[in-house]
Scaffold this motif. Structure first.
Motif, mmCIF file in Angstrom:
data_model
loop_
_atom_site.group_PDB
_atom_site.id
_atom_site.type_symbol
_atom_site.label_atom_id
_atom_site.label_comp_id
_atom_site.label_asym_id
_atom_site.label_seq_id
_atom_site.Cartn_x
_atom_site.Cartn_y
_atom_site.Cartn_z
ATOM 1 N N PHE A 216 -38.094 25.472 24.034
ATOM 2 C CA PHE A 216 -39.183 24.437 23.858
ATOM 3 C C PHE A 216 -40.101 24.480 24.884
ATOM 4 O O PHE A 216 -40.039 24.358 26.020
ATOM 5 N N LEU A 217 -41.434 24.511 24.365
ATOM 6 C CA LEU A 217 -42.562 24.715 25.429
ATOM 7 C C LEU A 217 -43.840 23.825 24.836
ATOM 8 O O LEU A 217 -43.886 23.130 23.964
ATOM 9 N N HIS A 218 -44.776 23.538 25.979
ATOM 10 C CA HIS A 218 -45.758 22.737 25.616
ATOM 11 C C HIS A 218 -46.995 23.737 26.536
ATOM 12 O O HIS A 218 -47.023 24.195 27.385
ATOM 13 N N PRO A 219 -48.382 23.799 25.738
ATOM 14 C CA PRO A 219 -49.379 24.448 26.285
ATOM 15 C C PRO A 219 -49.939 24.127 27.456
ATOM 16 O O PRO A 219 -50.181 24.993 28.425
ATOM 17 N N THR A 247 -33.434 36.847 19.165
ATOM 18 C CA THR A 247 -34.765 36.248 18.792
ATOM 19 C C THR A 247 -35.091 35.380 19.616
ATOM 20 O O THR A 247 -34.242 34.317 20.073
ATOM 21 N N ILE A 248 -36.287 35.428 20.227
ATOM 22 C CA ILE A 248 -36.859 34.375 21.162
ATOM 23 C C ILE A 248 -37.585 33.326 20.196
ATOM 24 O O ILE A 248 -38.636 33.764 19.745
ATOM 25 N N LEU A 249 -37.142 32.139 19.870
ATOM 26 C CA LEU A 249 -38.004 31.108 19.210
ATOM 27 C C LEU A 249 -38.566 30.215 20.098
ATOM 28 O O LEU A 249 -37.971 29.222 20.452
ATOM 29 N N ASN A 290 -35.356 16.445 28.207
ATOM 30 C CA ASN A 290 -35.606 15.319 29.382
ATOM 31 C C ASN A 290 -36.783 16.005 30.040
ATOM 32 O O ASN A 290 -37.637 15.100 30.874
ATOM 33 N N ALA A 291 -37.392 17.213 30.093
ATOM 34 C CA ALA A 291 -38.346 17.981 30.551
ATOM 35 C C ALA A 291 -38.473 19.326 29.899
ATOM 36 O O ALA A 291 -37.635 20.007 29.472
ATOM 37 N N ILE A 292 -39.743 19.720 29.933
ATOM 38 C CA ILE A 292 -40.268 20.901 29.427
ATOM 39 C C ILE A 292 -40.683 21.800 30.577
ATOM 40 O O ILE A 292 -41.303 21.464 31.511
ATOM 41 N N PRO A 293 -40.169 23.182 30.435
ATOM 42 C CA PRO A 293 -39.482 23.998 29.378
ATOM 43 C C PRO A 293 -38.025 23.679 29.204
ATOM 44 O O PRO A 293 -37.472 22.952 30.354
#
Length: 326
Positions: A216-219, A247-249, A290-293
């Protein structure tokens, strides 16, 4: 891996608070510094002595004295020293130490009002050390017994335990050894800023490689960029991706994909990049973000191997243990 805010130990925070408090808050009598139970003479081996110190750490803590949670820094220092011991313990012993702490809290003979204040205080300290996204001691398994006690106790009212109920629900989701929660995603065309027309949403469970790393990420997340660099620097992870064993999703869990699409050229083309079109992951709290990543390692059956990984090294260790073909 997460650096959204700086983690400040509770002892430091309490010292700052104490320096700002007025002289009128002084008490006529204060508790002496807490001293854990001494190791009895029959315990001779270093291993048994260490185990005794953890299991019996809270035996002499004055849970029935309200000063134990009101006196500046008293409980915080005791808890911080306890966490220091847990860091050197294996997982079963650390969990037993937490269970013994909860048991001692639960057997206090103090009035309900005191027991409630003690419970709330220890829950707050446990959350700070074991759940804060930037805590070096983050460990959901150690936080769980305290959360469960907070939720099951009749002492706090519904409002006081609302956050604990919410966190406990998240903690029980996607635990290591359990099936990962399925979700829908729409994949981009490799790492190009484009989603093919008439794209049919896929599901997590449609992926078939031996291992899946849900990322899970954000730009706009600087820590995400660092995590991406660490993943790319890993020879093991690079090899497994190339051999189609992993596989990295990457998942963008927000509603508006425009910034994510513009960011795609910065991501590796041999990873699978997708977004959650209906924002079900966020709206239904399918995963604890809770936090990204946030990274989750799954096996082929979608069983969770690592939940919200602390580091790429942790992921590598599990992969080496599970990937018998290496």
């Amino acid at each position: 891996m997460k650096h959204l805010v700086h983690f400040i130990p509770l002892v430091v925070l309490l010292a700052i608070a104490a320096s700002c408090s007025g002289k009128s808050n002084k008490k006529a009598a204060t508790l002496p510094e807490f001293q854990p139970a001494s190791v009895p003479a029959p315990v001779v081996s270093a291993e048994e002595a260490f185990k005794y110190r953890i299991v019996h750490y809270w035996d002499k803590f004055p849970f029935d004295d309200i000063r134990s949670v009101r006196q500046e820094g008293y409980a915080e220092k005791a808890f911080a020293d306890f966490v220091g011991l847990l860091l050197a313990a294996d997982a079963p012993l650390a969990r037993e130490g937490i269970r013994q702490m909860v048991s001692r809290m639960n057997t206090s003979l103090a009035a309900d009002s005191i027991q409630k204040q003690v419970l709330v205080k220890f829950n707050d300290m446990a959350e700070h050390f074991f759940y804060h996204p930037n805590s070096p001691y983050r460990n959901e398994e150690l936080y769980l017994p305290v959360l469960e006690h907070m939720v099951s106790s009749p002492l706090p009212d519904t409002l006081e335990k609302a956050r604990a109920v919410y966190l406990l629900e998240l903690a029980h989701k996607n635990r290591p050894g359990s099936p990962a929660t399925d979700f829908h995603f729409i994949a981009a065309l490799k790492n190009l800023p484009h989603i093919p027309e008439h794209t049919v949403p896929k599901t997590l469970y449609s992926l078939t490689s031996p291992f899946i790393l849900v990322y899970f990420l954000h730009p706009d997340c600087s820590s995400c960029k660092e995590s991406t660099r660490e993943l790319l620097a890993s020879e093991l992870i690079t090899y497994l991706v190339q051999e189609k064993q992993l596989t990295i999703l990457t998942i963008y869990p927000e509603e508006d994909p425009e910034s994510w699409l513009n960011y795609l050229p910065n991501l590796p083309s041999n990873w699978l990049h997708a977004w959650n079109p209906n924002s079900e992951i966020r709206s239904e709290n399918l995963y604890d973000l809770n936090a990204i990543p946030s990274l989750y390692l799954l096996d082929n059956a979608k069983k969770v191997l690592v939940k919200d990984a602390l580091s790429v090294k942790q992921i590598e260790g599990i992969l080496r243990d599970k990937a018998h073909f290496l």
